[in-house]
Design an enzyme around this catalytic site. Structure first.
Site, short mmCIF file in Angstrom:
data_model
loop_
_atom_site.label_atom_id
_atom_site.label_comp_id
_atom_site.label_asym_id
_atom_site.label_seq_id
_atom_site.Cartn_x
_atom_site.Cartn_y
_atom_site.Cartn_z
CD GLU A 139 -2.86 1.11 2.39
OE1 GLU A 139 -3.69 2.04 2.48
OE2 GLU A 139 -2.73 0.22 3.26
CB ALA A 150 -2.00 7.27 8.84
CG HIS A 151 0.23 5.75 3.68
ND1 HIS A 151 0.78 4.59 3.17
CD2 HIS A 151 -1.06 5.44 3.95
CE1 HIS A 151 -0.13 3.64 3.14
NE2 HIS A 151 -1.27 4.14 3.61
CG ASN A 229 -12.08 5.20 4.47
OD1 ASN A 229 -12.54 4.08 4.58
ND2 ASN A 229 -12.53 6.22 5.20
CG ASP A 285 -6.96 -0.31 6.85
OD1 ASP A 285 -5.81 -0.65 6.51
OD2 ASP A 285 -7.30 0.87 6.97
CG LEU A 318 -9.85 6.38 10.63
CD1 LEU A 318 -10.16 6.06 12.09
CD2 LEU A 318 -11.14 6.42 9.82
CB SER A 319 -3.85 5.35 11.51
OG SER A 319 -4.12 5.02 12.85
#
Length: 397
Positions: A139, A150-151, A229, A285, A318-319
């Protein structure tokens, strides 16, 4: 579920997703489902043990195509020293009803990506008991900065064939899925290149318009990562990437059913607008605290806080979740979004379809999950069911 063998068993009075009426499953001493036949089939019964499931649903276990870690280990942090933890994770997922999964390596340095790929490549050929690693889901790191979520931004890379080769290194053969933002490649060369390697292309963390999404599908992309998302919302004049995906008959969208990533109302719209289990599949996830209690945990060089199964960064981003895949099945039924059969298919058959594996049929190992609909409390309960040992409770529902 178990991988031991004993005597042949007939599982009778079973509802099997994708089959009409009640079925019987004939399982041989090798643990292989020899036949799935309608109840009442003449001459089908053998002199063997019988399990009467009394109208409960029987399915394969789930397949999780997007899971970032478990039991405190994030897959981008895999090393030769902690590789033994993968077996514990595989057993944990097996006990939670997952037959197979794609360890998902999120955006990080190229060195760490290849280190994780090297560890997984060593483990895949020797897998025995536990949920099976079916390949790797990368991903990133070819994601749109504006939709990175969150990357970590410092590790995002331009989407070019040369950069893809640098990331994959010698491990393209174990990468099953890669999530990328198609608008980052104006040449249109990368998706066909990845498909030539046998890698499934999923679109996500993207600002792609409907037209850009459609072009990517024409080039060979067949999946979308966590629908709604990290992508533009549906709009009545610009349906965006998601609009292009859910109206395309050959594209499947993963989605999260934890009640936080997407509201139940929008999930209901998603299922009605798409082809249900033919166009959608459940993912967890889940992050590395999966299987651990709520609390604060390390995540790359940052921290995430887990509350009620939802993980967020310190700034509230949100992760991910720490809920197992099959909780999503229960949620869909609890929220009244779909019937039991469809919910089960979304976690079992649909993800298999997305990566080219068959759903439940004869000649498969009888690794079976039993589902019971509680009419009194209106809850769906799942438990491990084997043809060889007593069923073991898993979820209370």
């Amino acid at each position: 579920m178990t991988q031991a063998t004993q005597n042949p068993v007939d599982i009778i009075n079973a509802r099997v997703p994708g089959y009409k009426d009640l079925q019987m499953l004939l399982v041989n001493q090798e643990g292989i489902t020899e036949q799935i036949l309608p109840m009442g089939t003449v001459g089908a019964h053998r002199c063997t043990s019988v399990i009467d499931v009394a109208g409960d649903w029987i399915s394969l276990g789930g397949v999780d195509l997007q899971i970032n870690g478990a039991l405190g280990l994030a897959f981008p942090d895999l090393t030769a020293e902690n590789a033994y933890k993968l077996q514990k994770i595989r057993q944990f997922l097996w006990d939670a009803g997952v037959d197979g999964f794609l360890p998902t390596v999120v955006t990080t340095s190229v060195e760490k990506i290849q280190r994780s790929l090297a560890v997984i490549a060593d483990i895949i050929p020797s897998q025995q008991a536990g949920a099976k690693i079916l390949g790797v889901h990368l991903e990133g790191p070819f994601l749109n900065y504006q939709k990175r979520g969150a990357h970590p931004a410092e590790y995002l890379l331009p989407l070019t064939i040369n950069e893809v080769k640098r990331v994959l290194g010698d491990y393209a053969h174990i990468v099953k899925v890669i999530t990328l933002a198609p608008e980052l490649d104006p040449t249109g060369e990368v998706i066909p290149y990845l498909r030539s390697l046998g890698i499934i292309v999923s679109l996500g963390h993207s600002q792609a318009t409907s037209a850009q999404g459609q072009l990517a599908f024409e080039l060979g992309a067949t999946m979308v990562t966590h629908a709604f998302n990290a992508m533009p919302p549906l709009h009545h004049r610009e349906p965006g990437l998601l609009g292009a995906a859910i109206t395309h008959p050959d594209v499947m969208c993963g989605f999260i059913a934890d009640g936080e990533h997407v509201s139940p109302t929008m999930l209901q719209i998603l299922l009605r607008a798409s082809y249900q289990e033919k166009g959608l599949f459940l993912v967890s996830d889940a992050l590395s605290p999966l299987g651990l209690p709520d609390g604060v945990y390390p995540w790359d060089n940052r921290q995430i806080e887990v509350k009620n199964g939802t993980a967020r960064l310190a700034d509230g981003t949100l992760s991910g979740t720490t809920l197992p895949l099959l909780v999503g099945v229960q949620n869909l039924v609890k929220w009244g979004i779909c019937d039991v059969e469809t919910a089960i298919l979304l976690a079992t058959d649909a993800p298999r379809q997305a990566i080219g594996l068959p759903g439940i049929l004869k000649s498969q190992s009888a690794n079976l999950w039993r589902w019971h609909w509680d009419e009194v409390n209106l809850r769906l309960k799942g438990r491990l069911e084997t043809a060889f040992t007593q069923a073991k409770p898993a979820y209370a529902g």
